[in-house]
Design an enzyme around this catalytic site. Sequence first.
Site, PDB file in Angstrom:
ATOM      1  N   LYS A 114      -9.913   2.556  -1.232  1.00  0.00           N
ATOM      2  CA  LYS A 114      -9.031   3.236  -2.184  1.00  0.00           C
ATOM      3  C   LYS A 114      -8.858   2.468  -3.492  1.00  0.00           C
ATOM      4  O   LYS A 114      -8.595   3.059  -4.538  1.00  0.00           O
ATOM      5  CB  LYS A 114      -7.660   3.472  -1.547  1.00  0.00           C
ATOM      6  CG  LYS A 114      -7.656   4.459  -0.391  1.00  0.00           C
ATOM      7  CD  LYS A 114      -7.980   5.880  -0.839  1.00  0.00           C
ATOM      8  CE  LYS A 114      -7.786   6.888   0.277  1.00  0.00           C
ATOM      9  NZ  LYS A 114      -8.087   8.275  -0.153  1.00  0.00           N
ATOM     10  N   GLU A 125       0.283  10.053  -4.296  1.00  0.00           N
ATOM     11  CA  GLU A 125       0.633  10.526  -2.965  1.00  0.00           C
ATOM     12  C   GLU A 125      -0.074   9.624  -1.961  1.00  0.00           C
ATOM     13  O   GLU A 125      -1.080   9.009  -2.294  1.00  0.00           O
ATOM     14  CB  GLU A 125       0.200  11.978  -2.766  1.00  0.00           C
ATOM     15  CG  GLU A 125      -1.266  12.172  -2.404  1.00  0.00           C
ATOM     16  CD  GLU A 125      -2.275  11.655  -3.432  1.00  0.00           C
ATOM     17  OE1 GLU A 125      -3.351  11.196  -2.990  1.00  0.00           O
ATOM     18  OE2 GLU A 125      -2.021  11.711  -4.642  1.00  0.00           O
ATOM     19  N   SER A 141     -14.350   2.340   6.088  1.00  0.00           N
ATOM     20  CA  SER A 141     -13.558   2.612   4.888  1.00  0.00           C
ATOM     21  C   SER A 141     -12.291   1.775   4.781  1.00  0.00           C
ATOM     22  O   SER A 141     -11.751   1.614   3.685  1.00  0.00           O
ATOM     23  CB  SER A 141     -13.191   4.094   4.827  1.00  0.00           C
ATOM     24  OG  SER A 141     -12.496   4.489   5.999  1.00  0.00           O
TER      25      SER A 141
END
Length: 395
Positions: free
Chosen positions: A89, A111, A378
């Site tokens: 991210k 969010e 991830s």
Amino acid sequence: MKINNRKGYFGPYGGQFVPETLMGALQELEEAYKRVPKEQKFKKEFEELLKDYAGRPTPLYFAKNLTKKLGGARVYLKREDLAHTGAHKINNALGQALLAKYMGKKRVIAETGAGQHGVAAATAAAVLGLQCDVYMGTIDIERQKPNVLRMKLLGANVIPVEAGSKTLKDAINEALRDWTKNVETTYYLLGSALGPHPYPSMVRNFQSVIGKEAKKQVLEKEKRLPDYLVACVGGGSNSIGLFHEFLKDSSVKMIGVEAGGHGIASGKHAARFSGGREGILHGTKSYLLQDKVGQIMETHSVSAGLDYPGVGPEHAYLRETKRVTYTFATDKEALEAFHFLSETEGIIPALESAHAIAEVMKLAKKLPKNKIIIVNLSGRGDKDLGIIVGKEIYA
């Protein structure tokens, strides 16, 4: 993957389905995104942040123990869990936060579901001197307490969302409402490859560093391209980040793994391609889990980051064109994979990533030993230890 002539569409999917009050903000964002990332000053600053701050490139690790135990294809892990903040991210968060700064915005909102995007947004805001507010469903706040603490330590304001299912969908709803009221001063730092144009393309492009690195690394290690790419798919940012660089390489098969929850028949899952249909949510047309009259259905996944009723529009197009195959892993399979990778390689994966590992556990043993699989790890699993307690799967 080309967008067609209609603005922001991937085949029939995508677009801008937002209130008139947001069209000006989207136009401002689109114009800035077309211009600013091409500037040498932005490029230099972004590249330095990725390298010296986020820790890129992340390694491509040959999982020799896992490969040996599965007894088939050679498995490589793209180690996004080793990036700063513990997940992929940060790539997108730094790119968008830097863009927001260049646009003159003083505040970013975000969010989050699993909390990883919230942490990344808070981190990027801190290093770039921006105010940060993060919307998070109260169910996700409860199951992702470590990331809530991290966001607060980083100076972000975590805003609980009590509406609806109290998960990611509702956090996005509240973030969009905030943006509508504060477009002059606020930048909406969306975390996945969904939402209205230009977000799906912008997030994918900021995340495409994953696939670019992976291609270079596998060519150095194996002198050829992989046979398979595997990644989990919630909104779809980590998967499209890995897949994008390989889309034109027809020899490379790609598999996206959704959250199968308690199984498709149970209705308690988040597998949009296994139980959904076309619809519009959060400003984009894609595949959604919805009932007969179009009401968004509640979803379930043991992983907060996959617990979302929609999927990015580019994924819907890649499925329609059969370039990518989409499957699912159940909660039970993901938990098994979580333990398997932890005990086999000494790497604790995020529960989201464990869904991709679950697919690799099925796939690798079916393939000959000369085949190569790259799976996108991830994120790391520290944030999920509280969920794992009480969910032991070994008799």
